[in-house]
Scaffold this active site. Structure first.
Site, PDB file in Angstrom:
ATOM      1  N   GLN B 131       0.859  -1.191   0.000  1.00  0.00           N
ATOM      2  CA  GLN B 131       0.000   0.000   0.000  1.00  0.00           C
ATOM      3  C   GLN B 131       0.894   1.240   0.000  1.00  0.00           C
ATOM      4  OE1 GLN B 131      -2.079   0.446   3.683  1.00  0.00           O
ATOM      5  NE2 GLN B 131      -3.639   1.824   2.850  1.00  0.00           N
ATOM      6  N   GLY B 132       0.799   2.048  -1.056  1.00  0.00           N
ATOM      7  CA  GLY B 132       1.630   3.245  -1.143  1.00  0.00           C
ATOM      8  C   GLY B 132       0.846   4.495  -0.779  1.00  0.00           C
ATOM      9  N   SER B 134       1.714   6.625   2.652  1.00  0.00           N
ATOM     10  CA  SER B 134       2.571   7.581   3.366  1.00  0.00           C
ATOM     11  C   SER B 134       3.754   8.032   2.506  1.00  0.00           C
ATOM     12  CB  SER B 134       3.134   6.952   4.643  1.00  0.00           C
ATOM     13  OG  SER B 134       2.102   6.635   5.527  1.00  0.00           O
ATOM     14  N   SER B 166       4.284  -1.597   4.072  1.00  0.00           N
ATOM     15  CA  SER B 166       4.352  -2.942   4.638  1.00  0.00           C
ATOM     16  C   SER B 166       4.531  -3.951   3.512  1.00  0.00           C
ATOM     17  CB  SER B 166       3.068  -3.276   5.401  1.00  0.00           C
ATOM     18  OG  SER B 166       2.933  -2.403   6.488  1.00  0.00           O
ATOM     19  N   GLU B 249      -9.410  -1.415   6.355  1.00  0.00           N
ATOM     20  CA  GLU B 249      -8.106  -1.337   7.014  1.00  0.00           C
ATOM     21  C   GLU B 249      -8.297  -1.285   8.527  1.00  0.00           C
ATOM     22  OE1 GLU B 249      -5.428   1.530   5.443  1.00  0.00           O
ATOM     23  OE2 GLU B 249      -3.912   1.127   6.961  1.00  0.00           O
ATOM     24  N   SER B 369      -2.457   7.143  13.390  1.00  0.00           N
ATOM     25  CA  SER B 369      -1.873   7.032  14.729  1.00  0.00           C
ATOM     26  C   SER B 369      -2.945   7.098  15.817  1.00  0.00           C
ATOM     27  CB  SER B 369      -0.866   8.156  14.950  1.00  0.00           C
ATOM     28  OG  SER B 369      -1.559   9.378  15.109  1.00  0.00           O
ATOM     29  N   GLU B 371      -3.161   9.131  18.113  1.00  0.00           N
ATOM     30  CA  GLU B 371      -3.576  10.529  18.280  1.00  0.00           C
ATOM     31  C   GLU B 371      -4.637  10.900  17.232  1.00  0.00           C
ATOM     32  OE1 GLU B 371      -0.453   9.424  18.284  1.00  0.00           O
ATOM     33  OE2 GLU B 371       0.112   9.829  20.359  1.00  0.00           O
TER      34      GLU B 371
END
Lengths: 328, 390
Positions: B131-132, B134, B166, B249, B369, B371
């Site tokens: 998965q591209g 980030s 990943s 996801e 994240s 957060e």
């Protein structure tokens, strides 16, 4: 997919009725008020939905009543001689979890309301390692109002009582009654927590510091989000618990895990709730403290989360299977 | 298996579960994948792909995917049962299933032709995808990504970089979120496109975690030519595709992780049985088990909602928070119960726990994240006043 079959409109209607009921009655008057509402039929139609709704609203209203007695008695009455008037349940002292006192010594425990209008007290005891029930005369029961953390519980402490009566073996009914009680208590804790979170959201959205509502500060927002996660956790655990409620032991394992999670949730919600209210959170001028103390008391009843964590961990170490609890 | 039998398992989840359980526990054919230790990510993923091939041959991992994409029909619940039963039988959930869950549903929905062409080979473990999303300058703030695709006739030409991919070192294709609009277009000017790892101009640099395992990679695109029919969704629809994809996801990954966590929890209890344990161990064990069960209870609701075709909105962040809590709790428990052995022990079991402990730290980072999840709940579920924009 949940165990409840209630549609949204019905749930809303019943929620309104329950809120009115808890605004108008307390203590042993709640039972007759529920009867007048036809609550028994609602429960018969949808035990999961009705019980969860009743106790969530009981919690949200910070109501004080022995409504939980009816949940346990629905299981215990099956093995007892036909009732003679109003029955009350003696709950094990919280440190004992779901294990009542032994039959050959004085018993200790909790009552959820005074015994003035009670005809019989159902007292669980341990006889030869298994739980049995005594149906005792309330006269002479040394019950003292609890003056502890939660001043509004209306609970009474019983200690040093030696009730007379013939023990009726009730190992499985007791296990089922405890499981049912734990599901109801988890829902009640969820209600108290939701009310506390609502208070915290309202306060932090209105309270302005540094020129903006304090709920716009990330540290505050994240605490409230964690509170929401904890309350959602109780709801999904209740689904899981009700899914196994029909099994022979009443879904005891899932019910215990649900009570454990509810107990943890209240600790988390109340920690954040008190913090984000600032100094208000620890005064008697805000309602927050009433939620903190009620949730703490409900956590203790039929086994607090720390006790349940320890007993679960010991059971797993002793070889109990790590039950998946939930299947797709 | 006859096609009638296949059709009945696709519609009868209970029968699928029972038959699958019998298959997984029948004889020693699957022992090759039980209790194995792998010295590298590459070895592990190759072994796991072989397990997929085995499951595919007998049909079991084809349920939950449409026939047009090489599946046997059924829905998300079948996939959920597969992960659960594999774990209950002491088998790994094959690593490539993770990205299949993340990317597969979006490709099936937005690029059925690509799904028909490439999903069958994925299901049989012949290759898998990365998965591209980030980039160095776009982590949590994905809308700021800069990897560009410019249209030239029937092709796109890709240039830029992706990070934290990943399975990136071994994947044969990348599903990338790229910018097709102006640099200022934020989430409006994005598109999703599938790129072959073998295409000229693609280079991959594996990234090792602190454990030494090369779980991630950095991928560079230097004027890579990609046919325009590799778009997943329309040009400019990339953000919508990404948001659709996030439902799986967050939800399916949570269920997969919960299934694996319960297996690892059981293995941990087996490994520490009879050994002296630190004070408070029983309580910690009970709490950790509660974390895993709570994740399952929440996650199963979401899996059922996806299977029913419902849209799972911002409340999926609750699943993600519970997932991270359970992952962190389990691996910290393992670390503490193993004690000195965790720090100094040379055994393969302990080595696996150390590697897994490092990987578990990603639970609060990847896929949004901790957060970000809390902020989503604060904004979109609790409706709190927004944080001021910088």
């Amino acid at each position: 997919m949940t165990s409840t079959t209630m549609d949204t409109a019905t749930a809303e209607l019943l929620t309104g009725s329950l809120r009115e009921l808890f605004a108008g009655s307390a203590g042993r008057a709640v039972g007759p008020a529920l009867a007048a509402l036809g609550w028994a039929e609602v429960v018969a139609e949808d035990p999961a939905g009705a019980t969860t709704l009743l106790f969530t609203e009981h919690g949200r209203a910070l109501a004080s009543s022995p409504a939980l007695d009816a949940v346990l008695l629905a299981e215990l009455d099956r093995v007892l001689p036909a009732g003679n008037g109003t029955r009350a349940v003696l709950y094990p002292y919280p440190d004992d979890g779901d294990q009542p006192s032994t039959v050959d010594g004085p018993v200790r425990g909790l009552l959820l309301a005074g015994l003035e209008s009670v005809d019989e007290v159902v007292v669980p005891v341990r006889a030869n390692g298994a739980v049995a029930l005594l149906v005792a005369d309330p006269a002479g029961c040394p019950a003292e109002p609890v003056a502890g953390f939660d001043a509004g519980s209306g609970w009474l402490m019983v200690s040093g009582w030696q009730p007379a009566g013939e023990p009726v073996p009730a190992a499985q009914p007791w296990e089922r009654a405890v499981a049912a009680g734990r599901r109801a208590l988890a829902a009640e804790i969820a209600g108290v927590c939701q009310a506390a979170l609502d208070l915290a959201v309202a306060h932090t959205s209105a309270r302005v510091q540094y020129g903006r509502p304090i709920a716009s500060f990330q540290a505050v927002r994240h605490r409230l989000a964690e509170g929401h996660v904890a309350i959602s956790d109780i709801a999904s655990m209740l689904d899981a618990a009700w899914a196994t409620a029909g099994s022979a032991n009443g879904g005891a394992w899932a019910a215990a895990m649900t009570k454990l999670r509810a107990g943890r949730a209240q600790a988390e919600v109340m920690r954040h709730g008190v913090q984000v209210l600032g100094a208000m959170g620890l005064t008697s001028e805000s309602e927050m403290h009433r939620h903190v103390t009620r949730a703490g008391a409900l956590d203790a009843l039929l086994g607090g989360h720390r006790l349940l964590s320890e007993t679960t961990g010991r059971a797993l170490l002793a070889g109990a299977p790590a039950d998946p609890v939930v299947e797709v | 298996m006859t096609s009638t039998a296949t059709a009945s398992l696709a519609t009868d989840l209970g029968a699928y579960r029972t038959s699958l359980r019998a298959y997984l526990n029948n004889g020693d054919a699957l022992d090759r994948w039980r209790g194995k230790h792998h010295g590298s990510t590459e070895d592990r993923i190759a072994e796991h792909a072989a397990l997929m091939a085995h499951l595919y041959q007998d049909g079991w991992n084809r349920y939950g995917w449409p026939a047009e994409a090489g599946g046997h029909g059924g829905d998300e619940r079948h996939r959920g049962v597969l992960y659960d039963e594999l774990s209950a039988a002491g088998l790994p959930v094959p690593d490539p299933q993770l990205m299949l869950e993340t990317l597969g549903p979006a490709v099936v929905r937005f690029a059925p032709d690509l799904a028909a062409r490439y999903l069958p080979e994925y299901l049989r473990g012949a290759n898998w995808w990365g998965q591209g999303f980030s980039e160095p300058e776009a982590g949590s703030d994905l809308a700021g990504l800069r990897c560009r695709a410019r249209r030239e006739g029937e092709h796109y030409v890709l240039s830029g970089q992706k990070l934290w991919t990943s399975h990136g070192a071994t994947a044969s294709r990348f599903v990338c979120l790229v910018r097709t609009g102006t640099p200022e277009s934020r989430h409006r000017g994005l598109s999703m496109i599938m790129v072959d790892a073998a295409a000229p101009g693609v280079s991959v640099r594996p990234i090792a975690l602190a454990s030494g395992y090369r779980e991630l990679a950095e991928v560079f695109f230097d004027d890579v030519v990609v046919p325009a029919d590799r778009l997943v969704g329309e040009e400019g629809q990339g953000w919508a595709v990404a948001m659709y994809l996030l439902q799986w996801e967050r939800a399916m990954y949570a269920w997969q992780s919960a299934a694996v966590a319960l297996r690892r929890f059981r293995e941990l209890l087996g490994q520490v049985a009879g050994k002296p344990l630190p004070d408070g161990a029983a309580t910690r064990i009970g709490e950790c088990y509660g974390d895993i069960v709570a994740l399952r209870a929440r996650s199963v609701r979401t899996v059922r909602r996806l299977a029913a075709g419902e849209t799972v909105g911002p409340e999926a962040s609750v699943d993600k928070v519970l997932l991270a809590t359970a992952e962190t709790s389990l691996h910290d428990l393992a670390r503490d119960l193993l004690g000195t052995d965790f720090v100094l022990g040379a055994g393969a079991d302990t080595g696996d726990w150390r590697a897994d402990w490092w990987f578990s730290r990603s639970a609060t980072i990847l896929g949004g994240s901790a957060e970000v999840q809390r902020t989503i709940l604060a904004d979109h579920v609790l409706g709190l006043p927004k944080e001021p924009r910088a």
